[in-house]
Design a protein around this motif. Structure first.
Motif, PDB file in Angstrom:
ATOM      1  N   UNK A  89     -24.578 -31.697   6.775  1.00 19.17           N
ATOM      2  CA  UNK A  89     -23.937 -33.015   6.817  1.00 19.17           C
ATOM      3  C   UNK A  89     -22.822 -33.080   7.858  1.00 19.17           C
ATOM      4  N   UNK A  90     -22.464 -31.931   8.452  1.00 19.70           N
ATOM      5  CA  UNK A  90     -21.494 -31.962   9.548  1.00 19.70           C
ATOM      6  C   UNK A  90     -21.995 -32.791  10.723  1.00 19.70           C
ATOM      7  N   UNK A  91     -23.325 -32.920  10.846  1.00 22.75           N
ATOM      8  CA  UNK A  91     -23.895 -33.642  11.981  1.00 22.75           C
ATOM      9  C   UNK A  91     -23.477 -35.110  11.985  1.00 22.75           C
ATOM     10  N   UNK A  92     -23.298 -35.698  10.791  1.00 22.71           N
ATOM     11  CA  UNK A  92     -22.932 -37.105  10.708  1.00 22.71           C
ATOM     12  C   UNK A  92     -21.578 -37.373  11.350  1.00 22.71           C
ATOM     13  N   UNK A  93     -20.653 -36.433  11.236  1.00 23.39           N
ATOM     14  CA  UNK A  93     -19.322 -36.582  11.832  1.00 23.39           C
ATOM     15  C   UNK A  93     -19.281 -36.035  13.256  1.00 23.39           C
ATOM     16  N   UNK A  94     -20.158 -35.091  13.540  1.00 23.42           N
ATOM     17  CA  UNK A  94     -20.107 -34.425  14.841  1.00 23.42           C
ATOM     18  C   UNK A  94     -20.634 -35.316  15.963  1.00 23.42           C
ATOM     19  N   UNK A  95     -21.689 -36.079  15.698  1.00 24.43           N
ATOM     20  CA  UNK A  95     -22.298 -36.877  16.761  1.00 24.43           C
ATOM     21  C   UNK A  95     -21.334 -37.911  17.360  1.00 24.43           C
ATOM     22  N   UNK A  96     -20.557 -38.655  16.559  1.00 24.90           N
ATOM     23  CA  UNK A  96     -19.592 -39.593  17.161  1.00 24.90           C
ATOM     24  C   UNK A  96     -18.519 -38.892  17.981  1.00 24.90           C
ATOM     25  N   UNK A  97     -18.076 -37.716  17.526  1.00 19.18           N
ATOM     26  CA  UNK A  97     -17.063 -36.989  18.284  1.00 19.18           C
ATOM     27  C   UNK A  97     -17.624 -36.508  19.614  1.00 19.18           C
ATOM     28  N   UNK A  98     -18.861 -36.018  19.606  1.00 19.74           N
ATOM     29  CA  UNK A  98     -19.483 -35.582  20.855  1.00 19.74           C
ATOM     30  C   UNK A  98     -19.653 -36.758  21.818  1.00 19.74           C
ATOM     31  N   UNK A  99     -20.001 -37.938  21.280  1.00 18.50           N
ATOM     32  CA  UNK A  99     -20.150 -39.120  22.128  1.00 18.50           C
ATOM     33  C   UNK A  99     -18.817 -39.485  22.771  1.00 18.50           C
ATOM     34  N   UNK A 100     -17.727 -39.411  21.980  1.00 12.97           N
ATOM     35  CA  UNK A 100     -16.396 -39.704  22.533  1.00 12.97           C
ATOM     36  C   UNK A 100     -15.987 -38.632  23.534  1.00 12.97           C
ATOM     37  N   UNK A 101     -16.281 -37.390  23.212  1.00  8.83           N
ATOM     38  CA  UNK A 101     -15.935 -36.259  24.076  1.00  8.83           C
ATOM     39  C   UNK A 101     -16.602 -36.394  25.437  1.00  8.83           C
ATOM     40  N   UNK A 102     -17.901 -36.700  25.439  1.00  9.70           N
ATOM     41  CA  UNK A 102     -18.623 -36.830  26.694  1.00  9.70           C
ATOM     42  C   UNK A 102     -18.288 -38.129  27.418  1.00  9.70           C
ATOM     43  N   UNK A 103     -17.659 -39.066  26.707  1.00  9.34           N
ATOM     44  CA  UNK A 103     -17.286 -40.319  27.336  1.00  9.34           C
ATOM     45  C   UNK A 103     -15.998 -40.247  28.135  1.00  9.34           C
ATOM     46  N   UNK A 104     -15.242 -39.156  28.006  1.00 10.95           N
ATOM     47  CA  UNK A 104     -13.991 -39.003  28.751  1.00 10.95           C
ATOM     48  C   UNK A 104     -14.302 -38.536  30.166  1.00 10.95           C
ATOM     49  N   UNK A 105     -13.840 -39.286  31.150  1.00 11.89           N
ATOM     50  CA  UNK A 105     -14.087 -38.934  32.539  1.00 11.89           C
ATOM     51  C   UNK A 105     -12.748 -38.757  33.258  1.00 11.89           C
ATOM     52  N   UNK A 106     -12.534 -37.588  33.813  1.00  6.65           N
ATOM     53  CA  UNK A 106     -11.315 -37.317  34.582  1.00  6.65           C
ATOM     54  C   UNK A 106     -11.605 -36.160  35.527  1.00  6.65           C
ATOM     55  N   UNK A 107     -11.101 -36.268  36.751  1.00  9.24           N
ATOM     56  CA  UNK A 107     -11.396 -35.258  37.774  1.00  9.24           C
ATOM     57  C   UNK A 107     -10.847 -33.886  37.405  1.00  9.24           C
ATOM     58  N   UNK A 108      -9.794 -33.841  36.594  1.00 10.99           N
ATOM     59  CA  UNK A 108      -9.169 -32.565  36.256  1.00 10.99           C
ATOM     60  C   UNK A 108      -9.609 -32.038  34.890  1.00 10.99           C
ATOM     61  N   UNK A 109     -10.629 -32.653  34.314  1.00  8.82           N
ATOM     62  CA  UNK A 109     -11.134 -32.219  33.014  1.00  8.82           C
ATOM     63  C   UNK A 109     -12.366 -31.343  33.207  1.00  8.82           C
ATOM     64  N   UNK A 110     -12.316 -30.119  32.673  1.00  7.39           N
ATOM     65  CA  UNK A 110     -13.478 -29.225  32.707  1.00  7.39           C
ATOM     66  C   UNK A 110     -14.431 -29.681  31.618  1.00  7.39           C
ATOM     67  N   UNK A 111     -15.427 -30.436  32.019  1.00  5.06           N
ATOM     68  CA  UNK A 111     -16.274 -31.154  31.091  1.00  5.06           C
ATOM     69  C   UNK A 111     -17.599 -30.428  30.897  1.00  5.06           C
ATOM     70  N   UNK A 112     -18.116 -30.369  29.656  1.00  6.09           N
ATOM     71  CA  UNK A 112     -19.462 -29.808  29.487  1.00  6.09           C
ATOM     72  C   UNK A 112     -20.484 -30.707  30.156  1.00  6.09           C
ATOM     73  N   UNK A 113     -21.469 -30.109  30.766  1.00  2.00           N
ATOM     74  CA  UNK A 113     -22.483 -30.897  31.478  1.00  2.00           C
ATOM     75  C   UNK A 113     -23.695 -31.168  30.606  1.00  2.00           C
TER      76      UNK A 113
END
Length: 226
Positions: free
Chosen positions: A19-43
């Protein structure tokens, strides 16, 4: 990985309950939605469910720089750059309700071209949702600013545990004789002002001229040159 090919860093995290997946998916969507040149972002990321515990796999580009914990002592201009870069990334993260959660010298990289990159952003928020062990502090916007204040005070050779005289008085007293006073005052405020946001702090730092001091001096040394 062969010579000349891209290098990647892959992190595996185990979900203790489905059931962690229900909370994890929105956080991952927000996480991947952050765009900044100085952010080491997962691809890329992948969730691997099955009869064995579900695993979250995150793929990151390999950072070619050196982390701040292993870099040479920074001058005041370098500390100004670290504070400016970190506040820019934190502003972008916090606007998406994502906290860095583990802001420290080991997670700030200085690349060869002088670019500052923040790594491990949001990972403790993910760890807290899936019941994994946190590697840093509790993920919150307020804690991010406290951590940045502590880091910058340490870089300036100051302690963040005790609040100095009122910041406006301190700034007025020392700004003409000690060039790190504005940076120190802002770092102290990051450390102690729970109402301050990353966006507000970034605006305040934009009003502080980037110091042109080639090396750090103690207060007595600086006053001795005056």
């Amino acid at each position: 990985i062969g010579a000349g090919r891209e290098k990647w860093v892959v992190k595996y995290l185990r979900l203790k309950r489905p059931d962690n997946l229900d909370n994890l998916r929105p956080l991952l969507a927000a996480y991947f939605g952050v765009q900044h040149a100085m952010l080491h972002h997962p691809c890329a990321y992948s969730l691997l469910p099955g009869t064995s515990p579900t695993h979250l796999i995150l793929c990151f580009p390999h950072l070619k720089g050196v982390d701040l914990a292993r870099s040479p002592l920074l001058d005041l201009a370098g500390i100004h750059d670290v504070m400016s870069g970190a506040l820019g990334v934190l502003t972008a993260l916090h606007q998406q309700s994502v906290a860095h959660g583990h802001l420290c010298a080991e997670n700030i990289f200085l690349e060869a071209a002088g670019q500052i990159v923040l790594a491990d952003s949001g990972m403790n928020g993910i760890r807290s949702l899936i019941g994994a062990e946190l590697t840093g502090s509790i993920p919150s916007a307020s804690n991010d600013l406290i951590a940045l204040g502590d880091l910058c005070l340490n870089l300036l050779g100051e302690s963040g545990t005790a609040l100095h005289p009122p910041l406006d008085e301190q700034l007025r007293e020392h700004q003409q004789v000690w060039p790190d006073a504005p940076l120190q005052a802002l770092a102290q405020r990051l450390r102690h002002d729970p109402q301050l946001t990353a966006s507000q702090a970034q605006h305040l730092l934009q009003e502080v001229p980037r110091p042109q001091v080639s090396r750090l001096l103690t207060v007595p040394q600086w006053k001795g040159l005056a």
